[in-house]
Each structure stands twice: as structure tokens, then as C-alpha cells.
Design a protein around this motif. Structure first.
Motif, PDB file in Angstrom:
ATOM      1  N   ILE A 106       0.926  -1.068   0.095  1.00  0.00           N
ATOM      2  CA  ILE A 106      -0.029  -0.157  -0.216  1.00  0.00           C
ATOM      3  C   ILE A 106       0.844   1.590   0.002  1.00  0.00           C
ATOM      4  O   ILE A 106       1.309   1.733   1.079  1.00  0.00           O
ATOM      5  N   ASP A 107       1.211   1.495  -1.037  1.00  0.00           N
ATOM      6  CA  ASP A 107       2.128   2.681  -1.099  1.00  0.00           C
ATOM      7  C   ASP A 107       1.589   4.057  -0.800  1.00  0.00           C
ATOM      8  O   ASP A 107       1.713   4.988  -0.260  1.00  0.00           O
ATOM      9  N   ARG A 108       0.090   4.315  -1.238  1.00  0.00           N
ATOM     10  CA  ARG A 108      -0.694   5.217  -0.973  1.00  0.00           C
ATOM     11  C   ARG A 108      -1.993   4.992  -0.449  1.00  0.00           C
ATOM     12  O   ARG A 108      -2.567   4.370  -1.014  1.00  0.00           O
ATOM     13  N   LYS A 141       5.197  15.667   9.688  1.00  0.00           N
ATOM     14  CA  LYS A 141       6.174  14.442  10.048  1.00  0.00           C
ATOM     15  C   LYS A 141       7.669  14.858   9.792  1.00  0.00           C
ATOM     16  O   LYS A 141       8.369  14.625  10.534  1.00  0.00           O
ATOM     17  N   PHE A 142       7.700  15.037   8.445  1.00  0.00           N
ATOM     18  CA  PHE A 142       9.124  15.290   8.088  1.00  0.00           C
ATOM     19  C   PHE A 142       9.212  15.887   6.634  1.00  0.00           C
ATOM     20  O   PHE A 142       8.213  15.575   6.033  1.00  0.00           O
ATOM     21  N   GLN A 144      11.715  16.458   2.835  1.00  0.00           N
ATOM     22  CA  GLN A 144      12.872  16.047   2.330  1.00  0.00           C
ATOM     23  C   GLN A 144      13.089  16.484   1.215  1.00  0.00           C
ATOM     24  O   GLN A 144      12.359  16.853   0.170  1.00  0.00           O
ATOM     25  N   SER A 146      15.566  17.130  -2.483  1.00  0.00           N
ATOM     26  CA  SER A 146      16.479  16.613  -3.136  1.00  0.00           C
ATOM     27  C   SER A 146      16.846  17.298  -4.439  1.00  0.00           C
ATOM     28  O   SER A 146      15.897  17.752  -4.782  1.00  0.00           O
ATOM     29  N   VAL A 156       9.747  16.721  -0.881  1.00  0.00           N
ATOM     30  CA  VAL A 156       8.534  15.614  -0.387  1.00  0.00           C
ATOM     31  C   VAL A 156       8.001  16.160   1.014  1.00  0.00           C
ATOM     32  O   VAL A 156       8.933  16.427   1.943  1.00  0.00           O
ATOM     33  N   VAL A 164       1.542  11.974   2.076  1.00  0.00           N
ATOM     34  CA  VAL A 164       2.733  12.252   1.235  1.00  0.00           C
ATOM     35  C   VAL A 164       2.490  13.169   0.014  1.00  0.00           C
ATOM     36  O   VAL A 164       1.387  12.753  -0.570  1.00  0.00           O
ATOM     37  N   ASN A 166       4.360  15.232  -3.321  1.00  0.00           N
ATOM     38  CA  ASN A 166       5.580  15.885  -3.922  1.00  0.00           C
ATOM     39  C   ASN A 166       5.488  17.326  -4.341  1.00  0.00           C
ATOM     40  O   ASN A 166       4.531  17.713  -4.923  1.00  0.00           O
TER      41      ASN A 166
ATOM     42  N   PHE B 142      16.338   9.650 -10.258  1.00  0.00           N
ATOM     43  CA  PHE B 142      17.043   9.599  -8.677  1.00  0.00           C
ATOM     44  C   PHE B 142      16.106   9.144  -8.057  1.00  0.00           C
ATOM     45  O   PHE B 142      14.878   8.755  -8.168  1.00  0.00           O
ATOM     46  N   GLN B 144      15.211   8.570  -3.631  1.00  0.00           N
ATOM     47  CA  GLN B 144      15.718   9.114  -2.124  1.00  0.00           C
ATOM     48  C   GLN B 144      14.814   8.388  -1.163  1.00  0.00           C
ATOM     49  O   GLN B 144      13.584   8.361  -1.151  1.00  0.00           O
ATOM     50  N   SER B 146      14.215   8.147   2.920  1.00  0.00           N
ATOM     51  CA  SER B 146      14.332   8.793   4.144  1.00  0.00           C
ATOM     52  C   SER B 146      13.555   7.943   5.087  1.00  0.00           C
ATOM     53  O   SER B 146      12.561   7.408   4.892  1.00  0.00           O
ATOM     54  N   PRO B 147      14.071   8.197   6.560  1.00  0.00           N
ATOM     55  CA  PRO B 147      13.209   7.406   7.793  1.00  0.00           C
ATOM     56  C   PRO B 147      12.119   8.023   7.925  1.00  0.00           C
ATOM     57  O   PRO B 147      12.090   9.241   7.813  1.00  0.00           O
ATOM     58  N   MET B 148      11.428   7.229   8.299  1.00  0.00           N
ATOM     59  CA  MET B 148       9.876   7.701   8.534  1.00  0.00           C
ATOM     60  C   MET B 148       9.602   7.311  10.086  1.00  0.00           C
ATOM     61  O   MET B 148      10.044   8.214  10.763  1.00  0.00           O
ATOM     62  N   ASP B 149       9.073   6.063  10.286  1.00  0.00           N
ATOM     63  CA  ASP B 149       8.850   5.615  11.741  1.00  0.00           C
ATOM     64  C   ASP B 149       9.910   4.595  12.054  1.00  0.00           C
ATOM     65  O   ASP B 149      10.893   4.026  11.354  1.00  0.00           O
ATOM     66  N   ARG B 152      10.081   1.778   9.271  1.00  0.00           N
ATOM     67  CA  ARG B 152       9.414   2.298   7.920  1.00  0.00           C
ATOM     68  C   ARG B 152      10.142   3.192   7.362  1.00  0.00           C
ATOM     69  O   ARG B 152      10.748   4.244   7.874  1.00  0.00           O
ATOM     70  N   LEU B 154      10.380   6.102   3.801  1.00  0.00           N
ATOM     71  CA  LEU B 154       9.924   6.497   2.372  1.00  0.00           C
ATOM     72  C   LEU B 154      10.814   6.495   1.821  1.00  0.00           C
ATOM     73  O   LEU B 154      11.973   7.133   1.406  1.00  0.00           O
ATOM     74  N   VAL B 156      11.240   7.663  -2.277  1.00  0.00           N
ATOM     75  CA  VAL B 156      10.727   8.376  -3.421  1.00  0.00           C
ATOM     76  C   VAL B 156      11.388   8.069  -4.908  1.00  0.00           C
ATOM     77  O   VAL B 156      12.474   8.310  -4.881  1.00  0.00           O
ATOM     78  N   VAL B 158      11.942   8.990  -8.827  1.00  0.00           N
ATOM     79  CA  VAL B 158      11.690   9.943  -9.727  1.00  0.00           C
ATOM     80  C   VAL B 158      12.213   9.375 -11.074  1.00  0.00           C
ATOM     81  O   VAL B 158      13.397   9.108 -11.303  1.00  0.00           O
ATOM     82  N   LYS B 165       6.917   9.093  -7.787  1.00  0.00           N
ATOM     83  CA  LYS B 165       6.062   8.204  -7.195  1.00  0.00           C
ATOM     84  C   LYS B 165       6.543   7.956  -5.517  1.00  0.00           C
ATOM     85  O   LYS B 165       7.920   7.628  -5.438  1.00  0.00           O
ATOM     86  N   ASN B 166       5.743   7.956  -4.857  1.00  0.00           N
ATOM     87  CA  ASN B 166       6.096   7.628  -3.139  1.00  0.00           C
ATOM     88  C   ASN B 166       5.709   6.220  -2.737  1.00  0.00           C
ATOM     89  O   ASN B 166       4.665   5.778  -3.087  1.00  0.00           O
ATOM     90  N   ASN B 167       6.635   5.447  -2.198  1.00  0.00           N
ATOM     91  CA  ASN B 167       6.463   4.148  -1.516  1.00  0.00           C
ATOM     92  C   ASN B 167       6.892   4.188  -0.025  1.00  0.00           C
ATOM     93  O   ASN B 167       8.154   4.667   0.443  1.00  0.00           O
ATOM     94  N   ILE B 168       6.008   3.679   0.670  1.00  0.00           N
ATOM     95  CA  ILE B 168       6.237   3.510   1.884  1.00  0.00           C
ATOM     96  C   ILE B 168       6.773   2.008   2.262  1.00  0.00           C
ATOM     97  O   ILE B 168       5.937   1.344   1.757  1.00  0.00           O
ATOM     98  N   MET B 181      21.595   6.796   4.803  1.00  0.00           N
ATOM     99  CA  MET B 181      22.177   7.800   3.711  1.00  0.00           C
ATOM    100  C   MET B 181      23.158   7.142   2.821  1.00  0.00           C
ATOM    101  O   MET B 181      23.349   7.397   1.640  1.00  0.00           O
TER     102      MET B 181
END
Lengths: 353, 353
Positions: A106-108, A141-142, A144, A146, A156, A164, A166, B142, B144, B146-149, B152, B154, B156, B158, B165-168, B181
Motif C-alpha cells: 500500500i504505497d498510498r 512528520k518530516f 525531504q 532532493s 517531499v 505524502v 511531492n 534518482f 531518495q 528517508s527514515p519515517m518511523d 518504515r 519512505l 521516493v 523519480v 512516486k512515493n513508496n512507504i 544515507m
DNA sequence: TGTTAGCACTCGTCAGGTTAGAGTGCTAAC
DNA sequence: GTTAGCACTCTAACCTGACGAGTGCTAACA
């Protein structure tokens, strides 16, 4: 006039028959039911009383009866009360094919909601609408930053509830990779955990001080953040099963179909309408039933709408609405929504753990 | 039989009258036109010839004539040829309200496309569909992480053409911020600039070697990347103006309306259908006209579809389709699409600079 | 030879009338 | 309080005839 048990039974029999057939129900039809072994003549007398009480009407003199909004309201209230009592009992609905929703990919959340709308529409044969997750008190939450191309960066923005967004920012100045990381760090340090209200002038000016040369970047990022919060307020809306309205002739006569489809396409209007709904008559759990004129959307005055509020924790929540004819199968719809809610809870808990 | 200038003029007069009224056109109506000062009887003779040639038909014996698909095809081909010739001439269409599209805050191309679909639908009174930008040869720009919780991250992704597109990702192992990093750096070094085909086994195993302990993260990120490419292949589709079909009785008789609306809701089918369209008869520019049976979608056999291909550079492109009755105003639609294309080009160039 | 006027003919639409059937309300009997 | 019987009402479906739009054909005309 008194509404005794037999009158109620007859009323409910009329409603349930009308739900199935969509045709006015005559006295003969009801008298054929075994449980109240009565002649058509008796039924006619009772019907006459029910009509006097405003619970049913005749479309024309020599026709059977159909329920009024008031009749439906009585039926639904009774149903919800009954259900609350025996909520413990196991109910054997055909299981919804919700398994897909449980997939880890479930990405979104939005995608999942859309799929849910589709499953609900396919299973109920009504139209569904779902507002995206939404929170009055969501926090950052945070974020980012790039580097993308020369002069463009990707920002982001992540809000609580995993919302989320962009933003591609076009900059006039050039920002090096290291500087960007530095900015990233500063912005997160200052902004993480704040709500829209908390990002006030003092926070902003503090930020700009610390950012030194890169005021432009900071202000564009802040714009993007503000917009993400704002967008979150605008209730994205997903609909599915719009063509289902063609199953119900009472919804498609005249220009009604066109108006309904238009309303469904105008997601914005729909979103604020459904978003503004609040519990009118105190009813069971989060589930609300709006019948005919109770629906606050002009083009849906011939419909009923059943809504449920889903919650993803953190105060993030949204609404699911099921739109159908006034003779919709309330029982099934309420049950289905309830099952969907528990599924959602299941998914949420699983994600959370 | 020969198709002389006069026959052609009569045919076009019939088509244009039918476009306006939607009613079969009789000989008297045509004879009233000043430019071909002829009696109804003469027109009837000519009409009879046109019918023999298969360009027009009578719905029933004592009715006027309506154009056949073949008649429309002739009309459209002639129109497109004419237009190609005098393409230089200034044309004074009422300007489309496309200014909004020029706003800098285009965070997602998709949003702009949806808005464009809406403007087109509102201006033409037909239904529009737009496929999202799409490229067979898109590359990874590229990514990216990023730490979430806890547990988990995130991711991203591109692609070229600014497809974001974002993927958790939910991880079993714990990954520290610094390690993330580092991974970020490695992944970008190895993958940036590659297309889906180029990310082959050797690249992947090289990556996994370099990643050391964090094989799980790498493989999940790779899944996310693959999915982003795949999603890109699945043509997101936006539609607008679906209710416009109710303006045209010939599209709403029987179950036609329901079928059309269903087709529009099934974006996936629609996407692959419109995506598979390729220039059949060599026609002007990128604009294609499909009439009646030429449309490769079963439920649209009573419609015509005009498509245009837009391009955002880098091989990224998509299609715009306008769906209307066969008697749609082809001239206006083609002109409008052409104008839209130049607008799009304008926006694209501006963004690029 | 192309064009036109005239006329008989066809066919769909619409208004009006008729019929069949479903369903009612009322009354009187149980 | 319940029921059988009956007259009554109303709609939907079907038929009918009048009307009008539009045609094709023929014969006359330029």
C-alpha cells in the motif's frame, strides 16, 4: 392513532417488498405472507391507517402503496436499534473480497481507498464515494529536499497519517548538494512535529535567520508545506459505481441521471457536502443514514445516503458514503459498511504494529 | 457515379445542418440555402444519388437524410486537407481559458492534465479523456530514501519526465539514519540514468554485494522501482465532461448512456484502448479522427473520437481524446485541440528554460 | 439536357378512444 | 375484529385515424 405491532409488521413488509420489486405493493401481496395470516381486506384497513399516519402513500388512486421518507426513517431507526442490541451475534454475510486491500504494497492510502470504493460499489450495486484521509490537527512528520536538475529541487512533504505530497520547486538561485542537505536538516529541526497553526511568524523568521543566504529556498519550501496542509483540507474524493444508478429507474427518469452523474463528477462540491455531514439524529456508531430530503445535496433528493467515518489514528479520518435509491437495502449496506470498517481497523493496526 | 462539386456541397450542407439540429435533413431545408439556389426537386435527385453512393441514408422512407459513417469520413478528410493548406491563416477562435494552466505551481503534471481535460470538456460540450504522461524509454532520474518511523522508510522514485512516486516500505530490520544515507548514495550511484531493461541481474547482484547487510532494503527498494516503472506503463487516465453525453439523445437511448459511463469509469480498459490507437489513415499532424465503427471500443460505436498526442519532451507523451456523437463539430474540435497543443508546448518550453 | 412543378404515396407522430387488469374503499355479514 | 363481495378508479397497453413531413416519379419547361 396508535402504531401497534401488526401495523409495524405490515409497514416493514411493504418496505421490504418494495425494495425488491420497485413496484407499489398491494394488499393481496401482503396477505400472501404466512406470518400474518390476514385477508387482503384487513390489510387494506391497516394500510389505510398507515397512510393516514404518513408512513406510506399511493402514487395514484388504484395503485398499491409505497413507503414515504417518514416510513423509511421509522424502518431504519428500528433496524439500527435492533442491530445495536444484537451486535454480538455472528452475522453471516458473504465475505467481501477485501483481501487485496491487505497487501503490504500500500504505497498510498488513496489507492487503497479507491479500491475499497470499487469493491463496495461492486458488492452493493450502489454508488460509492470516499473522501481522502483528512485531519484538522495533522502535523508535519518530516520533509525531504532532493536536488533534481539544475535549478530545480524536489520537496517531499510528509504529514501525520502518512499523507505524502511531492512538490517540484523551481529556484532562481543555484543551491549545491551540501547546502541542500544543510537546509534539509535545519528545516526538519525547526518544523517537524508542528501543525499548520504552530508554524507562525516567529518560527518562520527564526528559520530565515538560520538559513542565511537561502531565503528563497526556505520560503518556497514553506509555500509547499502550506499548500500540502491546504490540499489536505480540500477533501480529495473518489467515487465508484456511478453507472449503478441506471439499475434504478426512479433515479434515471428525466434529467435525474444526468444531474447525478454531474454531481459525482464535481468531486469538490461532493467533498464539501459529505465533509460537512454531522450526526443529525443520534445513531449507532459512526454510521449515519440520510433519507431523501435529508441528503444535503440537491441532486440527491431522490436518493438515500449511508455514511461511515473511518479513522486511521492520529486524528486522521475520512468518510465513506453509499448512494442509492430510497428503497436501497439499508440492512445490507449498513452491515457491509460495518464489515468494511473492521477490515480497515485491521489493516491499520497491522500497519501500526 | 461521379461526385461533382455540387453533390459535395449538398452533402456538406446536410452534414452541417444535421450537426446543429440532430434531425434528418429534408430537401426543402437544403433548397432554402442561398448559395445553391436550387428547388427541392433538384435537391431530391442529388440526394438520391448521394444515397446510392452510400454517403447518406434515410432512417425511414418518408424522412430526411442523415450522413453515414462514410459521409462523415469524406467530410472530415476534406476538412483536414483544407486545414493543412491554409494552416498559416490566423484563425479567430474564442480563446480557451488556459491561463490557469500556466501557473507556476504545477506540482504534478497530472493535475494540469486533469484541469486541461475539464477545460476542454467545458468548451466543447463533449467528453474528454487524457492519458497520463508515459514513455517507453523512461529512465530512473534518482531516488531518495528517508527514515519515517521505526521500521518504515519512505522511498521516493523519480523517473525522467518528472514522474514522481512515493513508496512507504515496511522493513523487518532496523536501519540507522547514517546507514540509510549510505544506501541512498550507493543506490543512486548504481541506478541513476538506467531504464527498466538496463537494471539487470548483474547490476542487481553488484548492488547487493555493495549493500552488505542491508539486502532486504535493497530488494524492497528495487521492487518499488520496478513497480514505478510498471505503473508508468499502465496509463493513468483522466476523464471529464461525462455528463455531456446526455446532451445528445442518440447517445443516451436504451442502455447506451449506462454503457458509455461504465466505459469511462473503467479507466484501465479505456487507457489501453486509447493507448493502442495508432494513425490509421495518414492524417494531419498528430490529430486523428475515428468515426463510429472505427473507434476500437465497443460501447463507443455510436460515437466519434478525436485524439491528439501531446509530448513533454524526453520521449514522454500521452494522448488526449474527445468523445462525442458522430455528428460532433469536427472543425471546432480539431481547432480546439490544435490550440491546446500549442498551449502545452508553450508551457513545456517555459518549464524547460 | 438539366431543372422544376405537381401529385400520389409512404411512414412516423400524436391525439383520442377503448379495453383489461390491478387495486382500492365501502358495506354487510360472520 | 375480520372477511367476502362489489362497485369504482385509474393506469398501461393497444388500436385508430388524422396530419404532416418528405419522398419518388412524371411531365413540362428553358
Amino acid at each position: 392513532m396508535e402504531l401497534d405491532a401488526r401495523k409495524l409488521e405490515i409497514l416493514f413488509a411493504i418496505i421490504e417488498n418494495y425494495q425488491e420489486t420497485g413496484e407499489p405493493v398491494g394488499s393481496r401481496t401482503i396477505s400472501k405472507l404466512d406470518r400474518l395470516n390476514l385477508s387482503p381486506a384487513t390489510i387494506r384497513n391497516e394500510m389505510s391507517d398507515l397512510e393516514e399516519m404518513g408512513l406510506i402513500v399511493q402514487p395514484h388512486t388504484s395503485a398499491g402503496r409505497i413507503p414515504t421518507d417518514k416510513g423509511y426513517r421509522l424502518y431504519v431507526d428500528r433496524m439500527l436499534a435492533d442491530q445495536a442490541k444484537k451486535a454480538e451475534e455472528p452475522r453471516d454475510l458473504p465475505a467481501l473480497p477485501m483481501q487485496d486491500l491487505l497487501t503490504r504494497r500500500i504505497d498510498r492510502v488513496e489507492e487503497m481507498l479507491l479500491k475499497m470504493a470499487q469493491i463496495l460499489a461492486a458488492n452493493t450495486n450502489y454508488t460509492t464515494m470516499v473522501t481522502g484521509p483528512h485531519s484538522r490537527k495533522s502535523k508535519l512528520k518530516f520533509l525531504q529536499l532532493s536536488p533534481m536538475d539544475k535549478g530545480r529541487i524536489l520537496a517531499v512533504v510528509v504529514l501525520s497519517g502518512d499523507i505524502v505530497k511531492n512538490n517540484i520547486l523551481t529556484l532562481d538561485e543555484e543551491v549545491g548538494s551540501d547546502e541542500l542537505m544543510e537546509l534539509n536538516f535545519i528545516l526538519n529541526k525547526r518544523l517537524t512535529g508542528l501543525s499548520l497553526e504552530e508554524i507562525n511568524l516567529s518560527v518562520i523568521s527564526g528559520l530565515k535567520n538560520e538559513a542565511g543566504d537561502h531565503v528563497e529556498v526556505v520560503s518556497k519550501v514553506l509555500d509547499a508545506v502550506a499548500e500540502t496542509f491546504a490540499k489536505e483540507d480540500s477533501y480529495p474524493v473518489y467515487t465508484s459505481g456511478a453507472p449503478n444508478i441506471f439499475r434504478y429507474p426512479e433515479l434515471t427518469g428525466g434529467d435525474r441521471a444526468s444531474e447525478l452523474i454531474s454531481t459525482l463528477e464535481e468531486k469538490k462540491t461532493l467533498g464539501s457536502a459529505i465533509g460537512s455531514l454531522t450526526s443529525p439524529a443520534g445513531s449507532r456508531q459512526d454510521i449515519q443514514v440520510y433519507i431523501g430530503d435529508e441528503v444535503p445535496v440537491e441532486s440527491m433528493k431522490d436518493c438515500s445516503v449511508v455514511t461511515a467515518t473511518y479513522s486511521l489514528g492520529d486524528g486522521v479520518q475520512g468518510k465513506i458514503g453509499i448512494i442509492g435509491p430510497k428503497r436501497m437495502n439499508y440492512q445490507k449496506v449498513v452491515d457491509t459498511l460495518q464489515e468494511t470498517m473492521s477490515h480497515l481497523d485491521g489493516i491499520f493496526l497491522q500497519t501500526e504494529e
